[in-house]
Motif scaffolding. Structure first.
Motif, mmCIF file in Angstrom:
data_model
loop_
_atom_site.group_PDB
_atom_site.id
_atom_site.type_symbol
_atom_site.label_atom_id
_atom_site.label_comp_id
_atom_site.label_asym_id
_atom_site.label_seq_id
_atom_site.Cartn_x
_atom_site.Cartn_y
_atom_site.Cartn_z
ATOM 1 N N LEU A 1 0.826 -1.202 0.000
ATOM 2 C CA LEU A 1 0.000 0.000 0.000
ATOM 3 C C LEU A 1 0.867 1.261 0.000
ATOM 4 C CD1 LEU A 1 -2.953 0.803 -0.011
ATOM 5 C CD2 LEU A 1 -2.928 0.745 2.473
ATOM 6 N N MET A 2 1.923 1.272 0.812
ATOM 7 C CA MET A 2 2.848 2.415 0.816
ATOM 8 C C MET A 2 3.494 2.593 -0.552
ATOM 9 S SD MET A 2 4.715 2.365 4.583
ATOM 10 C CE MET A 2 5.825 1.100 4.102
ATOM 11 N N MET A 3 3.862 1.488 -1.177
ATOM 12 C CA MET A 3 4.456 1.551 -2.508
ATOM 13 C C MET A 3 3.444 2.095 -3.512
ATOM 14 S SD MET A 3 6.347 -2.142 -2.134
ATOM 15 C CE MET A 3 6.694 -2.455 -3.852
ATOM 16 N N GLY A 4 2.205 1.593 -3.448
ATOM 17 C CA GLY A 4 1.166 2.043 -4.363
ATOM 18 C C GLY A 4 0.903 3.530 -4.256
ATOM 19 N N PHE A 5 0.840 4.036 -3.029
ATOM 20 C CA PHE A 5 0.626 5.474 -2.843
ATOM 21 C C PHE A 5 1.827 6.271 -3.357
ATOM 22 C CE2 PHE A 5 -2.792 4.522 0.297
ATOM 23 C CZ PHE A 5 -3.779 5.293 -0.298
ATOM 24 N N ALA A 6 3.029 5.791 -3.098
ATOM 25 C CA ALA A 6 4.227 6.499 -3.573
ATOM 26 C C ALA A 6 4.214 6.596 -5.101
ATOM 27 C CB ALA A 6 5.490 5.789 -3.090
ATOM 28 N N TYR A 7 3.889 5.505 -5.769
ATOM 29 C CA TYR A 7 3.863 5.508 -7.233
ATOM 30 C C TYR A 7 2.730 6.410 -7.746
ATOM 31 C CZ TYR A 7 6.422 1.082 -6.448
ATOM 32 O OH TYR A 7 7.291 0.113 -6.026
ATOM 33 N N LYS A 8 1.577 6.330 -7.083
ATOM 34 C CA LYS A 8 0.426 7.138 -7.498
ATOM 35 C C LYS A 8 0.740 8.630 -7.385
ATOM 36 C CE LYS A 8 -3.677 8.017 -5.210
ATOM 37 N NZ LYS A 8 -4.899 7.629 -4.498
ATOM 38 N N PHE A 9 1.331 9.034 -6.265
ATOM 39 C CA PHE A 9 1.647 10.452 -6.071
ATOM 40 C C PHE A 9 2.721 10.915 -7.057
ATOM 41 C CE2 PHE A 9 0.236 9.826 -1.433
ATOM 42 C CZ PHE A 9 -1.095 9.980 -1.785
ATOM 43 N N ALA A 10 3.705 10.058 -7.322
ATOM 44 C CA ALA A 10 4.740 10.412 -8.302
ATOM 45 C C ALA A 10 4.119 10.565 -9.688
ATOM 46 C CB ALA A 10 5.842 9.353 -8.324
ATOM 47 N N LEU A 11 3.182 9.688 -10.007
ATOM 48 C CA LEU A 11 2.517 9.757 -11.307
ATOM 49 C C LEU A 11 1.656 11.013 -11.418
ATOM 50 C CD1 LEU A 11 2.005 8.461 -14.026
ATOM 51 C CD2 LEU A 11 0.203 7.087 -12.949
ATOM 52 N N GLN A 12 0.919 11.326 -10.362
ATOM 53 C CA GLN A 12 0.110 12.545 -10.374
ATOM 54 C C GLN A 12 0.993 13.782 -10.522
ATOM 55 O OE1 GLN A 12 -1.924 11.806 -6.665
ATOM 56 N NE2 GLN A 12 -3.830 11.240 -7.720
ATOM 57 N N ASP A 13 2.134 13.769 -9.857
ATOM 58 C CA ASP A 13 3.068 14.883 -9.967
ATOM 59 C C ASP A 13 3.596 14.997 -11.398
ATOM 60 O OD1 ASP A 13 4.617 17.044 -8.916
ATOM 61 O OD2 ASP A 13 6.349 15.705 -8.777
ATOM 62 N N ARG A 14 3.938 13.862 -11.981
ATOM 63 C CA ARG A 14 4.429 13.853 -13.364
ATOM 64 C C ARG A 14 3.353 14.365 -14.325
ATOM 65 N NH1 ARG A 14 6.910 8.569 -16.367
ATOM 66 N NH2 ARG A 14 4.789 8.024 -16.965
ATOM 67 N N MET A 15 2.127 13.950 -14.112
ATOM 68 C CA MET A 15 1.033 14.388 -14.981
ATOM 69 C C MET A 15 0.785 15.897 -14.849
ATOM 70 S SD MET A 15 -1.470 11.072 -14.456
ATOM 71 C CE MET A 15 -2.735 11.464 -15.670
ATOM 72 N N ARG A 16 0.843 16.412 -13.622
ATOM 73 C CA ARG A 16 0.693 17.861 -13.410
ATOM 74 C C ARG A 16 1.824 18.625 -14.088
ATOM 75 N NH1 ARG A 16 -1.125 16.307 -8.298
ATOM 76 N NH2 ARG A 16 0.951 16.445 -7.436
ATOM 77 N N SER A 17 3.037 18.120 -13.965
ATOM 78 C CA SER A 17 4.193 18.774 -14.586
ATOM 79 C C SER A 17 4.054 18.811 -16.104
ATOM 80 C CB SER A 17 5.492 18.065 -14.214
ATOM 81 O OG SER A 17 5.759 18.204 -12.844
ATOM 82 N N ARG A 18 3.602 17.714 -16.673
ATOM 83 C CA ARG A 18 3.422 17.666 -18.131
ATOM 84 C C ARG A 18 2.324 18.621 -18.587
ATOM 85 N NH1 ARG A 18 4.129 11.200 -19.434
ATOM 86 N NH2 ARG A 18 6.396 11.223 -19.265
ATOM 87 N N MET A 19 1.262 18.732 -17.797
ATOM 88 C CA MET A 19 0.168 19.624 -18.169
ATOM 89 C C MET A 19 0.586 21.088 -18.074
ATOM 90 S SD MET A 19 -3.137 17.728 -16.518
ATOM 91 C CE MET A 19 -4.299 18.959 -17.121
ATOM 92 N N SER A 20 1.451 21.395 -17.114
ATOM 93 C CA SER A 20 1.884 22.784 -16.935
ATOM 94 C C SER A 20 3.065 23.126 -17.854
ATOM 95 C CB SER A 20 2.283 23.037 -15.486
ATOM 96 O OG SER A 20 3.485 22.359 -15.170
#
Length: 186
Positions: free
Chosen positions: A162-181
């Protein structure tokens, strides 16, 4: 449910008879408690302790935890080094390999990530949904990966995964926000 090689020095079975604690306390308590899907209000014995963690597997577990912390902070390259160091100490560490695969996938090393993910996926088990999401991350399929990670974190109960899943999810959300901006992630 996870890799057969998963190891956690904080697991209930870690402190066996005769283990020398750094600190230990045993007492009875009457707090409302839930253990393995059974509830109780009766007094039960509790044993808490801090134990030596000096073996190679212990050190690998600590390095894996440090690596995941670095990963959550955006230090993907530094995290990858920690996971490789952990694997040098404990080559059988399944979670270390999955976390390394995450670093490779998020770090843009598509071929290396894909090879490791395929190898790990043959083990099946609790990490399979994480590996599927990481395969999508490596392929640049961020929306599919995010959906898989959302589903995984919504229903999974093994703390390490679960900790791994959240870490990957947050990193992915951050990457997606960066790409959008239009700004690259630091």
């Amino acid at each position: 449910p996870g890799f057969s090689q998963d190891y956690n020095p904080a697991s209930p079975s870690y402190a066996g008879p005769g283990d020398a604690p750094l600190y230990e306390s045993a007492f009875r308590h009457r707090f409302y408690t839930i253990f393995a899907n059974s509830e109780t209000r009766r007094e039960i014995p509790v044993r808490l302790g801090f134990y030596h963690a000096g073996g190679a597997r212990d050190k690998a577990w600590i390095l894996d935890s440090e690596g995941l912390s670095l990963f959550r902070g955006g230090g993907i390259a530094a995290a990858g080094l920690k996971f490789r160091e952990a694997l040098a100490l404990d080559p059988a560490c399944g979670v270390c390999r999955v976390n390394l695969a995450a670093c490779l996938a998020f770090g843009g090393k598509k071929r290396e990530a894909s090879e490791l993910i395929v190898k790990l996926a043959s083990s099946g088990g609790a990490a399979a949904p994480l590996l599927a999401a990481l395969a999508d991350v490596a392929a640049g399929e961020d929306a599919a990966a995010l959906a898989e990670l959302e589903a995984f974190t919504a229903k999974h109960s093994i703390e390490q995964y679960l900790m791994m899943g959240f870490a990957y999810k947050f990193a992915l959300q951050d990457r997606m926000r960066s790409r959008m901006s239009g700004r690259p992630r630091p």
